[in-house]
Design an enzyme around this catalytic site. Structure first.
Site, PDB file in Angstrom:
ATOM      1  N   VAL A 125       0.915  -1.141   0.000  1.00  0.00           N
ATOM      2  CA  VAL A 125       0.000   0.000   0.000  1.00  0.00           C
ATOM      3  C   VAL A 125       0.959   1.196   0.000  1.00  0.00           C
ATOM      4  O   VAL A 125       1.551   1.522   1.018  1.00  0.00           O
ATOM      5  CB  VAL A 125      -0.930  -0.004   1.238  1.00  0.00           C
ATOM      6  N   PRO A 126       1.161   1.805  -1.168  1.00  0.00           N
ATOM      7  CA  PRO A 126       2.328   2.667  -1.412  1.00  0.00           C
ATOM      8  C   PRO A 126       2.305   4.045  -0.748  1.00  0.00           C
ATOM      9  O   PRO A 126       2.263   5.078  -1.413  1.00  0.00           O
ATOM     10  CB  PRO A 126       2.343   2.778  -2.930  1.00  0.00           C
ATOM     11  N   CYS A 127       2.421   4.071   0.567  1.00  0.00           N
ATOM     12  CA  CYS A 127       2.458   5.348   1.279  1.00  0.00           C
ATOM     13  C   CYS A 127       3.754   6.110   0.992  1.00  0.00           C
ATOM     14  O   CYS A 127       3.811   7.319   1.213  1.00  0.00           O
ATOM     15  CB  CYS A 127       2.247   5.139   2.773  1.00  0.00           C
ATOM     16  N   HIS A 128       4.776   5.419   0.476  1.00  0.00           N
ATOM     17  CA  HIS A 128       6.017   6.111   0.120  1.00  0.00           C
ATOM     18  C   HIS A 128       5.809   7.079  -1.046  1.00  0.00           C
ATOM     19  O   HIS A 128       6.636   7.955  -1.269  1.00  0.00           O
ATOM     20  CB  HIS A 128       7.131   5.101  -0.213  1.00  0.00           C
ATOM     21  N   ARG A 129       4.701   6.971  -1.748  1.00  0.00           N
ATOM     22  CA  ARG A 129       4.409   7.843  -2.893  1.00  0.00           C
ATOM     23  C   ARG A 129       3.742   9.151  -2.478  1.00  0.00           C
ATOM     24  O   ARG A 129       3.378   9.955  -3.326  1.00  0.00           O
ATOM     25  CB  ARG A 129       3.526   7.111  -3.901  1.00  0.00           C
TER      26      ARG A 129
END
Length: 172
Positions: A125-129
């Site tokens: 779940v790409p919270c780094h984006r």
């Protein structure tokens, strides 16, 4: 509930799963990880095995999308924010404000940021984006160096695939 540990280019990851799907992916020293004491170590559990394989492909620059089943546990607002993160295209970024708007709570930017910070499935779940309003790196439970690494990995993969070199900010 099950767990396994897996070495990766960003350090040792602890993956957790239920019979429904992957429920957690945590970095070493992750501030919200509660541990494995109530879980059974079982690296061959189907969701853990699939997640490990997909992560390895991602780090080898062979995968841009994860399709392992997820079992996200959180409040309705947190789950809405995490679902919004899942809509962020590979190699693109957004802002905390745009995520708050996406979940129809434009004045809840801080609450959206808190939900993003508590994302139990880092990378997948790409919270780094998600970046600060100015486009600067900010907040990441795995640390800013890992966030930078993941964004650079995706930028390189896009560049290699002939896509636009720059990460662009999109409306979620």
């Amino acid at each position: 509930m099950y767990y396994m540990e897996h070495d990766s280019p960003v350090g040792r990851l602890t993956l957790t799963a239920t019979d429904k799907g992957l429920s957690g992916l945590y970095f070493e020293e992750h501030k919200y990880f509660t541990g494995t004491q109530d879980r059974q170590r079982q690296p061959d559990q189907i969701h853990l095995r699939d997640a490990r394989q997909q992560l390895d492909e991602y780090f080898r620059q062979q995968r841009t999308r994860f399709d392992v089943p997820l079992d996200l546990q959180g409040t309705p607002f947190q789950r809405a924010v995490w679902q919004a993160l899942l809509t962020l295209p590979f190699g693109h970024t957004s802002t905390y404000s745009m995520i708050a708007q996406h979940v129809a709570r434009p004045n809840a930017v801080r609450a959206a940021g808190t939900a993003i910070g508590r994302n139990p499935l880092s990378i997948i779940v790409p919270c780094h984006r998600v970046l600060g309003m100015s486009g600067a790196l900010s907040g990441y439970a795995g640390g800013l160096e890992r966030k930078r690494f993941l964004l650079e990995l995706e930028k390189t993969m896009k560049k290699t695939g002939g896509a636009d070199e720059s990460l662009m900010i999109i409306a979620a």
